[in-house]
Design a protein around this motif. Sequence first.
Motif, mmCIF file in Angstrom:
data_model
loop_
_atom_site.group_PDB
_atom_site.id
_atom_site.type_symbol
_atom_site.label_atom_id
_atom_site.label_comp_id
_atom_site.label_asym_id
_atom_site.label_seq_id
_atom_site.Cartn_x
_atom_site.Cartn_y
_atom_site.Cartn_z
ATOM 1 N N PHE A 169 0.831 -1.208 0.000
ATOM 2 C CA PHE A 169 0.000 0.000 0.000
ATOM 3 C C PHE A 169 0.866 1.258 0.000
ATOM 4 C CE2 PHE A 169 -1.995 3.282 2.763
ATOM 5 C CZ PHE A 169 -2.971 3.707 1.872
ATOM 6 N N LEU A 172 2.182 1.893 -3.392
ATOM 7 C CA LEU A 172 1.151 2.393 -4.307
ATOM 8 C C LEU A 172 0.907 3.887 -4.115
ATOM 9 C CD1 LEU A 172 -1.495 -0.501 -4.218
ATOM 10 C CD2 LEU A 172 0.316 -0.099 -5.890
ATOM 11 N N LEU A 173 1.129 4.370 -2.906
ATOM 12 C CA LEU A 173 0.936 5.798 -2.634
ATOM 13 C C LEU A 173 1.885 6.668 -3.451
ATOM 14 C CD1 LEU A 173 0.496 5.812 1.260
ATOM 15 C CD2 LEU A 173 -1.291 6.078 -0.477
ATOM 16 N N LEU A 178 -1.646 6.308 -10.143
ATOM 17 C CA LEU A 178 -2.745 5.892 -9.264
ATOM 18 C C LEU A 178 -3.194 7.014 -8.333
ATOM 19 C CD1 LEU A 178 -1.443 2.344 -8.201
ATOM 20 C CD2 LEU A 178 -2.919 2.934 -10.131
ATOM 21 N N SER A 179 -2.678 8.205 -8.548
ATOM 22 C CA SER A 179 -2.952 9.314 -7.626
ATOM 23 C C SER A 179 -4.430 9.700 -7.583
ATOM 24 C CB SER A 179 -2.111 10.533 -8.006
ATOM 25 O OG SER A 179 -2.414 10.952 -9.330
ATOM 26 N N ASN A 183 -7.556 6.254 -1.066
ATOM 27 C CA ASN A 183 -6.733 5.350 -0.264
ATOM 28 C C ASN A 183 -7.431 4.016 -0.014
ATOM 29 O OD1 ASN A 183 -4.674 7.163 -0.171
ATOM 30 N ND2 ASN A 183 -5.010 7.800 1.946
ATOM 31 N N LYS A 186 -6.855 1.944 -3.005
ATOM 32 C CA LYS A 186 -5.460 1.502 -3.040
ATOM 33 C C LYS A 186 -5.221 0.364 -2.054
ATOM 34 C CE LYS A 186 -3.650 5.966 -4.551
ATOM 35 N NZ LYS A 186 -2.952 7.202 -4.157
ATOM 36 N N LYS A 187 -5.886 0.409 -0.907
ATOM 37 C CA LYS A 187 -5.750 -0.684 0.063
ATOM 38 C C LYS A 187 -6.320 -1.986 -0.505
ATOM 39 C CE LYS A 187 -5.436 1.677 4.523
ATOM 40 N NZ LYS A 187 -4.179 0.994 4.912
#
Length: 205
Positions: A169, A172-173, A178-179, A183, A186-187
């Motif tokens: 995770f 990915l931040l 993927l911005s 969140n 993304k998790k």
Amino acid sequence: MSPLFRVGWTIRSVIMHSTPQLIRDRKYHLPLPTLYHKCIIGSELIDWILNVTTNTPVRVHSRGQAAAMCQVLLEGQVLTQVTTESVPSTTTGADDDNKSQFLDRYVLYRFCFDDQIDSAVTTEDKRIAESELMQSLSSLAQLAPDAILRLILRKPPQKRTEEEMESVFEELLHIKALSHLSNSVKKELAAVIAFESHPKKQTIC
């Protein structure tokens, strides 16, 4: 010789001259007594890395970081795992999983150079290897985080720990593409995303 194999050659050459007792023939008793030639114990290689980097510019803060550096060598086939864990797992496929991960345990590994008949280290080899050692270890330290991430992503999602999913995770931040995702999305992605390698470059499947 590729850069990573050069790193492995450097580390092995220094070990063979400074602490040759670490790489030697060893008898392993599971499943049957067998003699394995020119092997090093996983936990002892980590001990060596921690010891040799003490009070140097190469910062190795933990056994976990040292194991990640060894993971780079294992992934690049500079090291190969010779034995599995001394206590066999009852989990199906556990041995295959273990052989893809460097273990800080009494597990035997062999440098690829020791598969050759003539793998002696000369005085000149020692001089060159000692001059390159810190740079080689620094390179491994830089490559280690990516190697651990690939190791996590190769695991089936159901076998990943909470800590491993949190690591994915966090990676990915930092991905700009993927911005736009929340969140929470993304998790969810971190729990299922996987790593695959393909023989052809510039191929997306």
